[in-house]
Enzyme design. Structure first.
Site, PDB file in Angstrom:
ATOM      1  N   LYS A 286      28.390  31.408  40.753  1.00 17.15           N
ATOM      2  CA  LYS A 286      26.136  31.761  40.552  1.00 17.15           C
ATOM      3  C   LYS A 286      26.012  31.566  42.063  1.00 17.15           C
ATOM      4  O   LYS A 286      24.837  32.584  43.053  1.00 17.15           O
ATOM      5  CB  LYS A 286      25.653  32.307  39.493  1.00 17.15           C
ATOM      6  CG  LYS A 286      26.700  33.126  39.052  1.00 17.15           C
ATOM      7  CD  LYS A 286      25.424  32.807  37.067  1.00 17.15           C
ATOM      8  CE  LYS A 286      26.097  34.029  36.493  1.00 17.15           C
ATOM      9  NZ  LYS A 286      25.462  34.513  35.541  1.00 17.15           N
TER      10      LYS A 286
ATOM     11  N   LYS B 197      39.951  41.482  37.351  1.00 13.22           N
ATOM     12  CA  LYS B 197      39.241  42.407  35.711  1.00 13.22           C
ATOM     13  C   LYS B 197      38.221  43.409  36.128  1.00 13.22           C
ATOM     14  O   LYS B 197      37.828  43.207  37.908  1.00 13.22           O
ATOM     15  CB  LYS B 197      38.852  41.306  35.886  1.00 13.22           C
ATOM     16  CG  LYS B 197      38.521  41.246  34.303  1.00 13.22           C
ATOM     17  CD  LYS B 197      37.566  39.618  33.698  1.00 13.22           C
ATOM     18  CE  LYS B 197      37.072  40.119  31.796  1.00 13.22           C
ATOM     19  NZ  LYS B 197      36.494  38.429  31.729  1.00 13.22           N
TER      20      LYS B 197
ATOM     21  N   LYS C 186      31.577  45.716  36.557  1.00 20.81           N
ATOM     22  CA  LYS C 186      30.113  46.327  36.489  1.00 20.81           C
ATOM     23  C   LYS C 186      30.244  46.122  38.133  1.00 20.81           C
ATOM     24  O   LYS C 186      29.156  46.990  38.723  1.00 20.81           O
ATOM     25  CB  LYS C 186      29.793  46.472  35.505  1.00 20.81           C
ATOM     26  CG  LYS C 186      28.906  45.851  35.576  1.00 20.81           C
ATOM     27  CD  LYS C 186      28.487  45.606  34.273  1.00 20.81           C
ATOM     28  CE  LYS C 186      27.344  44.630  33.786  1.00 20.81           C
ATOM     29  NZ  LYS C 186      28.021  43.661  32.516  1.00 20.81           N
TER      30      LYS C 186
END
Length: 334
Positions: free
Chosen positions: A117, A199, A202
């Site tokens: 992140k 994977k 969204k």
């Protein structure tokens, strides 16, 4: 008896629409767990975690209500299992501070998700991104959870939670239950329709890579028909057939058929027939969820009643733990 049940805490961030992968990999398993008499389940919308990345308030509120409605539309029963917003239970942030004060900087800096992140959100590298594993530990430990459903990407968070629970127990006497990971016996890993080695997510820049639970039916069909396969035509597993195998996994997940049964069903048939069958099966799974979601979104009063009642129940459980913790660390009772 109620007190012989194992307690489970599960949560998802309301940071955007849910994918088919979220449903198959998490939500559907939660529904199955909540229906058994073996477990007492708490389901949390982790909105406090969501703001480690800056949100547009209007979209954030919509996403939060969408997720609440999808929880119920997918089969979770709020009468049986509390469904609540994390920010509506003050004990989460109150215990989080105690956990932060018992977490070492080195532990937090080693967290894989923090490193990931930090790269993605370099212009908003806030302290919350660094300390959120301590909040996550507080989330779990507040409810004295026996089990926490985790995927591979969350195992590190459960490890640090267990370390913090043991550290606190050793310093202040037995307080927290040490949670164990709950790994479902079966659970297909749904990959991207366009990049089958990744994977389904969204956050994928190619919207054809994922199927959202709220995608219009015709859009779902188009995405499946555009899914990457390979230069062959046989519906079977094998090296270089990751795209086909992913579609087989999706078909298996929504129909309950084994991979062997799927290979036999489409023996001698091409990818066109197979994709049509996958699309039809996925739509049959998602349409009832969408219908229920649409009904729920017309009844905001009911949704408000669900999250208020859920927070009340969660708060009663959480405060028992928090009171014990505050007493043990030496805070004066109010």
């Amino acid at each position: 008896m109620e007190d012989t049940k194992k307690r489970i805490l599960s949560g998802i961030q309301p940071s955007g629409a849910l994918t088919l992968g979220n449903y198959v990999g998490a939500l559907r398993n939660w529904v199955n767990l909540s229906k058994t008499d073996e477990y007492e389940c708490y389901f949390m919308l982790a909105d406090m975690h969501t703001i480690t990345v800056r949100q547009e308030p209007k979209d954030f509120r919509k996403n939060s209500m969408d997720l609440l409605a999808l929880f119920i539309a997918s089969g979770l029963d709020p009468e049986k299992s509390p469904i609540f917003f994390q920010s509506h239970v003050p004990a989460h942030s109150m215990l989080a501070w105690v956990m932060i004060c018992n977490t070492y900087m080195g532990e937090l800096s080693r967290m894989t998700q923090y490193k990931d992140k930090a790269k993605k959100h370099a212009n908003n590298l806030n302290a919350g991104l660094f300390t959120y594993p301590s909040l996550m530990a507080a989330d779990i430990l507040l409810y004295q959870a026996d089990l926490v459903p985790v995927g591979n990407d969350q195992s590190q968070h459960l490890e640090i939670t267990r370390d913090l629970a043991n550290r606190f127990n050793n310093a202040y006497s037995e307080t927290f239950k040490i949670p164990e990971p709950y790994i479902p016996e079966v659970g297909a890993r749904i990959m991207s329709l366009q990049e089958p080695m990744q994977k389904m997510s969204k956050s994928d820049t190619n919207e054809n890579g994922y199927i959202l639970l709220l995608d219009p039916v015709d859009k779902i069909v188009k995405k499946i028909k555009r899914a990457v396969t390979d230069s062959g035509s046989e519906v079977k597993r094998g090296e270089g057939k990751e795209g086909v195998e992913n579609l087989m996994s999706i078909y298996s997940a929504v129909t309950g058929k084994t991979m062997d049964e799927i290979e036999a069903e489409f023996d001698g048939k091409g990818y066109g027939d197979f994709k049509n069958a996958v699309a039809e099966a996925v739509v049959d799974t998602i349409r009832p969820i969408q219908d229920k979601y649409n009904d729920l979104m017309k009844n905001k009063d009911y949704l408000k009643q669900v999250y208020k009642s859920g927070a009340d129940k969660a708060n009663r459980t959480a405060m028992k733990t928090l009171s014990k913790v505050y007493r043990k660390v030496g805070f004066i009772e109010p």
